[in-house]
Design a protein around this motif. Structure first.
Motif, PDB file in Angstrom:
ATOM      1  N   GLY A  20       0.797  -1.239   0.031  1.00 32.78           N
ATOM      2  CA  GLY A  20      -0.129  -0.140  -0.074  1.00 32.78           C
ATOM      3  C   GLY A  20       0.843   1.292  -0.011  1.00 32.78           C
ATOM      4  N   TYR A  21       2.071   1.087  -0.036  1.00 31.09           N
ATOM      5  CA  TYR A  21       2.896   2.292  -0.035  1.00 31.09           C
ATOM      6  C   TYR A  21       3.031   2.392  -1.391  1.00 31.09           C
ATOM      7  CZ  TYR A  21       6.000   4.290   3.950  1.00 31.09           C
ATOM      8  OH  TYR A  21       6.340   5.145   4.763  1.00 31.09           O
ATOM      9  N   ASP A  22       3.270   4.034  -1.800  1.00 28.15           N
ATOM     10  CA  ASP A  22       3.589   4.595  -3.127  1.00 28.15           C
ATOM     11  C   ASP A  22       5.197   4.666  -3.133  1.00 28.15           C
ATOM     12  OD1 ASP A  22       3.751   5.521  -5.743  1.00 28.15           O
ATOM     13  OD2 ASP A  22       2.819   7.624  -4.891  1.00 28.15           O
ATOM     14  N   VAL A  23       5.909   3.718  -3.607  1.00 25.66           N
ATOM     15  CA  VAL A  23       7.317   3.948  -3.550  1.00 25.66           C
ATOM     16  C   VAL A  23       7.798   4.833  -4.690  1.00 25.66           C
ATOM     17  CG1 VAL A  23       7.785   1.654  -2.632  1.00 25.66           C
ATOM     18  CG2 VAL A  23       7.736   1.848  -5.217  1.00 25.66           C
ATOM     19  N   ASN A  24       6.946   5.384  -5.608  1.00 21.42           N
ATOM     20  CA  ASN A  24       7.329   6.305  -6.468  1.00 21.42           C
ATOM     21  C   ASN A  24       7.640   7.747  -5.690  1.00 21.42           C
ATOM     22  OD1 ASN A  24       7.364   4.555  -8.737  1.00 21.42           O
ATOM     23  ND2 ASN A  24       5.208   4.671  -8.594  1.00 21.42           N
ATOM     24  N   GLN A  25       7.161   7.904  -4.617  1.00 24.15           N
ATOM     25  CA  GLN A  25       7.104   9.259  -3.999  1.00 24.15           C
ATOM     26  C   GLN A  25       8.487   9.695  -3.712  1.00 24.15           C
ATOM     27  OE1 GLN A  25       5.070   9.455  -0.321  1.00 24.15           O
ATOM     28  NE2 GLN A  25       5.063   7.418  -0.013  1.00 24.15           N
ATOM     29  N   PHE A  26       9.327   8.521  -3.593  1.00 23.48           N
ATOM     30  CA  PHE A  26      10.686   8.705  -3.252  1.00 23.48           C
ATOM     31  C   PHE A  26      11.807   8.867  -4.246  1.00 23.48           C
ATOM     32  CE2 PHE A  26       8.429   6.384   0.213  1.00 23.48           C
ATOM     33  CZ  PHE A  26       8.398   7.036   1.105  1.00 23.48           C
ATOM     34  N   ALA A  27      12.729   9.599  -3.769  1.00 20.20           N
ATOM     35  CA  ALA A  27      13.762  10.092  -4.902  1.00 20.20           C
ATOM     36  C   ALA A  27      14.628   8.688  -5.231  1.00 20.20           C
ATOM     37  CB  ALA A  27      14.747  10.733  -4.241  1.00 20.20           C
ATOM     38  N   PRO A  28      15.439   8.583  -6.405  1.00 23.06           N
ATOM     39  CA  PRO A  28      16.172   7.458  -6.848  1.00 23.06           C
ATOM     40  C   PRO A  28      17.186   7.146  -6.024  1.00 23.06           C
ATOM     41  CG  PRO A  28      15.775   9.086  -8.788  1.00 23.06           C
ATOM     42  CD  PRO A  28      15.347   9.567  -7.495  1.00 23.06           C
ATOM     43  N   SER A  29      17.637   8.027  -5.376  1.00 21.99           N
ATOM     44  CA  SER A  29      18.753   7.907  -4.256  1.00 21.99           C
ATOM     45  C   SER A  29      18.430   7.094  -3.137  1.00 21.99           C
ATOM     46  CB  SER A  29      19.489   9.104  -3.969  1.00 21.99           C
ATOM     47  OG  SER A  29      18.344  10.023  -3.432  1.00 21.99           O
TER      48      SER A  29
END
Length: 117
Positions: A20-29
Motif C-alpha cells: 500500500g506504499y507508493d514507492v514512486n514518491q521517493f527519490a532514486p537515491s
C-alpha cells in the motif's frame, strides 16, 4: 541499533511493510533497511520496521541517520553541534559518538511498520 540493508527502493519491491506504499514518491537515491532485533517490540522504532533512507540527503539536527560503524550499519539520531554532528542511539541514548562525514550513509525519510498495531 543495528539495521539490515534490504536494497534499493524501486517500484515492484515486495516487502510486507511496504504494501500500500507508493514507492514512486521517493527519490532514486533511496534504499531500504530493516531494524534489527535489539530495537525490541515497543516504542516508536521496533524490530522489523522498514526505514526508507535517502543517501543523497545531508543530515540535519534531530534527523535519524544510518551510519557505518564497526563493520555494520547502525541507526542514530543526529544532533548538530556547531559544524559537526553528535550521534546518539535512539533507544537507550547511551554511547554517543562524533560523526565523520564519511561514516554517514543516509538520512531516514520514512518509516513503515510491518504490522499495524
Amino acid at each position: 541499533m543495528v539495521v539490515n540493508y534490504l536494497g534499493p527502493l524501486v517500484a515492484g519491491i515486495d516487502h510486507p511493510a511496504l504494501r500500500g506504499y507508493d514507492v514512486n514518491q521517493f527519490a532514486p537515491s533511496c534504499y531500504l533497511v530493516e531494524i534489527g532485533e535489539e530495537a525490541g517490540v515497543d516504542g516508536p522504532l521496533i524490530e522489523g520496521d522498514v526505514l526508507v533512507v535517502d543517501e543523497a540527503r545531508t543530515a540535519q539536527h534531530d534527523d535519524l541517520v544510518i551510519v557505518d560503524c564497526d563493520e555494520e550499519q547502525r541507526l542514530y539520531q543526529a544532533f548538530r553541534l556547531g559544524g559537526s554532528l553528535l550521534l546518539i542511539p535512539p533507544r537507550d541514548r547511551s554511547g554517543s559518538i562524533r560523526a565523520r562525514q564519511n561514516m554517514l550513509r543516509g538520512v531516514v525519510v520514512s518509516q513503515a511498520r510491518r504490522y499495524g498495531w
